[in-house]
Design a protein around this motif. Structure first.
Motif, PDB file in Angstrom:
ATOM      1  N   THR A   1       0.856  -1.177   0.000  1.00  0.00           N
ATOM      2  CA  THR A   1       0.000   0.000   0.000  1.00  0.00           C
ATOM      3  C   THR A   1       0.901   1.239   0.000  1.00  0.00           C
ATOM      4  O   THR A   1       2.124   1.128  -0.048  1.00  0.00           O
ATOM      5  CB  THR A   1      -0.925   0.028   1.232  1.00  0.00           C
ATOM      6  N   ASP A   2       0.282   2.409   0.075  1.00  0.00           N
ATOM      7  CA  ASP A   2       1.074   3.635   0.123  1.00  0.00           C
ATOM      8  C   ASP A   2       1.921   3.708   1.388  1.00  0.00           C
ATOM      9  O   ASP A   2       2.965   4.367   1.405  1.00  0.00           O
ATOM     10  CB  ASP A   2       0.156   4.859   0.050  1.00  0.00           C
ATOM     11  N   ASP A   3       1.471   3.034   2.444  1.00  0.00           N
ATOM     12  CA  ASP A   3       2.232   3.001   3.701  1.00  0.00           C
ATOM     13  C   ASP A   3       2.792   1.588   3.898  1.00  0.00           C
ATOM     14  O   ASP A   3       3.512   1.095   3.059  1.00  0.00           O
ATOM     15  CB  ASP A   3       1.341   3.434   4.866  1.00  0.00           C
ATOM     16  N   ALA A   4       2.413   0.958   4.983  1.00  0.00           N
ATOM     17  CA  ALA A   4       2.907  -0.395   5.264  1.00  0.00           C
ATOM     18  C   ALA A   4       2.087  -1.433   4.498  1.00  0.00           C
ATOM     19  O   ALA A   4       0.896  -1.251   4.230  1.00  0.00           O
ATOM     20  CB  ALA A   4       2.840  -0.673   6.760  1.00  0.00           C
ATOM     21  N   ALA A   5       2.724  -2.538   4.156  1.00  0.00           N
ATOM     22  CA  ALA A   5       2.069  -3.595   3.384  1.00  0.00           C
ATOM     23  C   ALA A   5       1.231  -4.490   4.288  1.00  0.00           C
ATOM     24  O   ALA A   5       1.514  -4.656   5.477  1.00  0.00           O
ATOM     25  CB  ALA A   5       3.121  -4.421   2.652  1.00  0.00           C
ATOM     26  N   TRP A   6       0.186  -5.071   3.691  1.00  0.00           N
ATOM     27  CA  TRP A   6      -0.570  -6.138   4.334  1.00  0.00           C
ATOM     28  C   TRP A   6       0.143  -7.462   4.061  1.00  0.00           C
ATOM     29  O   TRP A   6       0.597  -7.709   2.945  1.00  0.00           O
ATOM     30  CB  TRP A   6      -1.990  -6.215   3.768  1.00  0.00           C
ATOM     31  N   THR A   7       0.226  -8.301   5.074  1.00  0.00           N
ATOM     32  CA  THR A   7       0.777  -9.640   4.902  1.00  0.00           C
ATOM     33  C   THR A   7      -0.182 -10.636   5.543  1.00  0.00           C
ATOM     34  O   THR A   7      -0.965 -10.277   6.438  1.00  0.00           O
ATOM     35  CB  THR A   7       2.165  -9.774   5.553  1.00  0.00           C
ATOM     36  N   GLY A   8      -0.122 -11.890   5.091  1.00  0.00           N
ATOM     37  CA  GLY A   8      -1.012 -12.870   5.684  1.00  0.00           C
ATOM     38  C   GLY A   8      -0.935 -14.221   5.014  1.00  0.00           C
ATOM     39  O   GLY A   8      -0.008 -14.515   4.257  1.00  0.00           O
ATOM     40  N   ARG A   9      -1.960 -15.027   5.283  1.00  0.00           N
ATOM     41  CA  ARG A   9      -1.977 -16.409   4.807  1.00  0.00           C
ATOM     42  C   ARG A   9      -3.428 -16.867   4.665  1.00  0.00           C
ATOM     43  O   ARG A   9      -4.363 -16.221   5.162  1.00  0.00           O
ATOM     44  CB  ARG A   9      -1.248 -17.321   5.807  1.00  0.00           C
ATOM     45  N   ALA A  10      -3.592 -17.987   3.963  1.00  0.00           N
ATOM     46  CA  ALA A  10      -4.915 -18.593   3.782  1.00  0.00           C
ATOM     47  C   ALA A  10      -4.716 -20.069   3.460  1.00  0.00           C
ATOM     48  O   ALA A  10      -3.611 -20.507   3.119  1.00  0.00           O
ATOM     49  CB  ALA A  10      -5.691 -17.894   2.674  1.00  0.00           C
ATOM     50  N   ASP A  11      -5.802 -20.835   3.550  1.00  0.00           N
ATOM     51  CA  ASP A  11      -5.722 -22.261   3.194  1.00  0.00           C
ATOM     52  C   ASP A  11      -5.499 -22.448   1.699  1.00  0.00           C
ATOM     53  O   ASP A  11      -4.749 -23.321   1.281  1.00  0.00           O
ATOM     54  CB  ASP A  11      -7.004 -22.986   3.615  1.00  0.00           C
TER      55      ASP A  11
ATOM     56  N   GLU B   1      -2.705  -8.978   8.090  1.00  0.00           N
ATOM     57  CA  GLU B   1      -2.227  -8.056   9.119  1.00  0.00           C
ATOM     58  C   GLU B   1      -1.453  -6.908   8.489  1.00  0.00           C
ATOM     59  O   GLU B   1      -0.792  -7.080   7.456  1.00  0.00           O
ATOM     60  CB  GLU B   1      -1.341  -8.775  10.129  1.00  0.00           C
ATOM     61  N   ARG B   2      -1.520  -5.750   9.170  1.00  0.00           N
ATOM     62  CA  ARG B   2      -0.813  -4.568   8.700  1.00  0.00           C
ATOM     63  C   ARG B   2      -0.349  -3.763   9.907  1.00  0.00           C
ATOM     64  O   ARG B   2      -1.153  -3.435  10.789  1.00  0.00           O
ATOM     65  CB  ARG B   2      -1.734  -3.719   7.825  1.00  0.00           C
ATOM     66  N   PRO B   3       0.930  -3.423   9.975  1.00  0.00           N
ATOM     67  CA  PRO B   3       1.396  -2.605  11.108  1.00  0.00           C
ATOM     68  C   PRO B   3       0.821  -1.200  11.049  1.00  0.00           C
ATOM     69  O   PRO B   3       0.579  -0.653   9.973  1.00  0.00           O
ATOM     70  CB  PRO B   3       2.922  -2.608  10.929  1.00  0.00           C
ATOM     71  N   HIS B   4       0.613  -0.623  12.252  1.00  0.00           N
ATOM     72  CA  HIS B   4       0.031   0.717  12.353  1.00  0.00           C
ATOM     73  C   HIS B   4       0.563   1.356  13.632  1.00  0.00           C
ATOM     74  O   HIS B   4       0.805   0.646  14.627  1.00  0.00           O
ATOM     75  CB  HIS B   4      -1.501   0.630  12.387  1.00  0.00           C
ATOM     76  N   PRO B   5       0.749   2.679  13.644  1.00  0.00           N
ATOM     77  CA  PRO B   5       1.259   3.322  14.860  1.00  0.00           C
ATOM     78  C   PRO B   5       0.414   3.051  16.103  1.00  0.00           C
ATOM     79  O   PRO B   5       0.944   3.012  17.225  1.00  0.00           O
ATOM     80  CB  PRO B   5       1.239   4.815  14.489  1.00  0.00           C
ATOM     81  N   ARG B   6      -0.883   2.865  15.952  1.00  0.00           N
ATOM     82  CA  ARG B   6      -1.750   2.590  17.099  1.00  0.00           C
ATOM     83  C   ARG B   6      -1.872   1.106  17.404  1.00  0.00           C
ATOM     84  O   ARG B   6      -2.611   0.726  18.311  1.00  0.00           O
ATOM     85  CB  ARG B   6      -3.149   3.164  16.837  1.00  0.00           C
ATOM     86  N   GLY B   7      -1.172   0.279  16.656  1.00  0.00           N
ATOM     87  CA  GLY B   7      -1.240  -1.161  16.872  1.00  0.00           C
ATOM     88  C   GLY B   7      -1.577  -1.884  15.583  1.00  0.00           C
ATOM     89  O   GLY B   7      -2.234  -1.329  14.693  1.00  0.00           O
ATOM     90  N   THR B   8      -1.133  -3.114  15.487  1.00  0.00           N
ATOM     91  CA  THR B   8      -1.331  -3.899  14.273  1.00  0.00           C
ATOM     92  C   THR B   8      -2.819  -4.107  13.987  1.00  0.00           C
ATOM     93  O   THR B   8      -3.593  -4.449  14.890  1.00  0.00           O
ATOM     94  CB  THR B   8      -0.647  -5.270  14.404  1.00  0.00           C
ATOM     95  N   VAL B   9      -3.215  -3.893  12.743  1.00  0.00           N
ATOM     96  CA  VAL B   9      -4.582  -4.170  12.299  1.00  0.00           C
ATOM     97  C   VAL B   9      -4.625  -5.607  11.786  1.00  0.00           C
ATOM     98  O   VAL B   9      -3.795  -6.005  10.968  1.00  0.00           O
ATOM     99  CB  VAL B   9      -5.020  -3.208  11.187  1.00  0.00           C
ATOM    100  N   ARG B  10      -5.588  -6.367  12.275  1.00  0.00           N
ATOM    101  CA  ARG B  10      -5.711  -7.776  11.866  1.00  0.00           C
ATOM    102  C   ARG B  10      -7.133  -8.052  11.400  1.00  0.00           C
ATOM    103  O   ARG B  10      -8.101  -7.678  12.066  1.00  0.00           O
ATOM    104  CB  ARG B  10      -5.341  -8.713  13.017  1.00  0.00           C
ATOM    105  N   ILE B  11      -7.240  -8.720  10.243  1.00  0.00           N
ATOM    106  CA  ILE B  11      -8.530  -9.150   9.706  1.00  0.00           C
ATOM    107  C   ILE B  11      -8.564 -10.668   9.687  1.00  0.00           C
ATOM    108  O   ILE B  11      -7.639 -11.311   9.172  1.00  0.00           O
ATOM    109  CB  ILE B  11      -8.754  -8.604   8.283  1.00  0.00           C
TER     110      ILE B  11
END
Length: 205
Positions: free
Chosen positions: A89-99, A119-129
């Motif tokens: 993304t324009d800032d930090a990248a999303w990373t993750g996994r799936a079956d 997951e994506r790192p963020h100054p207020r804490g990692t965002v996880r979906i």
């Protein structure tokens, strides 16, 4: 007798000529069919693969890796086993996994299916979906799901029946049976300066 023999030879010659002409025509038709038949599309399968996709401007739009990739030439789809992905993304990248996953090359979409974690790192804490299915639209720069999802960050939690995450704007939209839990981190930090809440236990040690 001689006239009969001549007639018989002429008949045999005529029959051979007819058969020969038929055989040549049949062979010509087969050759024409072989020439008109479209060339087979190349197909492939990869083991322990790593793939990088670029957008029209030459920027990386997707990195994906996994134990196996199988390409379907008829649909131009790539089936992925246990994909591990990175979505810049324009800032930090999303990373993750799936079956598993399906990469739709014509639509520039990656479908992630089964136990999806992004997951994506963020100054207020990692965002996880967390979701059972999550689609990444590379053209629109969006993550979408039409299945129940959970979004967590720094103790906060959002759940909903559908999701659209605008990746470059860092904005999420949830619909259908949406629930939210908000926890103020400052509450934990200042708890020692305040009286315990009613019913809260104390530690005398």
């Amino acid at each position: 007798m001689k006239r009969k023999r001549t007639w018989l030879l002429a008949s045999v010659a005529l029959l051979l000529a007819v058969l020969g002409n038929w055989w040549l025509n049949q062979r010509g038709d087969r050759d024409a069919d072989a020439t008109d038949r479209p060339e087979a599309t190349f197909d492939y399968a990869l083991s322990d693969y790593r793939a990088t996709l670029f957008d029209a401007e030459g920027r990386v739009s997707l990195r994906v890796a996994g134990p196996r990739l199988e390409h379907d030439p008829a649909t131009r789809e790539a089936r992925l086993e246990q994909p591990r992905f990175e979505l810049p993304t324009d800032d930090a990248a999303w990373t993750g996994r799936a079956d598993r996953g399906v990469l739709y090359r014509d639509d520039e979409t990656l479908a992630l299916i089964g136990n999806v974690v992004a997951e994506r790192p963020h100054p207020r804490g990692t965002v996880r979906i967390d979701a059972e299915r999550l689609d990444h639209d590379r053209r629109a720069g969006e993550l979408r799901s039409d299945r129940p999802v959970r979004v967590r960050q720094a103790g906060d939690e959002l759940t909903g029946g559908t999701l659209v995450y605008f990746m470059n704007d860092d904005r999420v939209e949830l619909e259908n049976d949406v629930h939210a839990i908000y926890r103020d981190a400052s509450d934990d930090e200042s708890l020692g300066d305040r009286d315990p809440a009613p019913g809260a236990g104390t530690d005398d040690r």
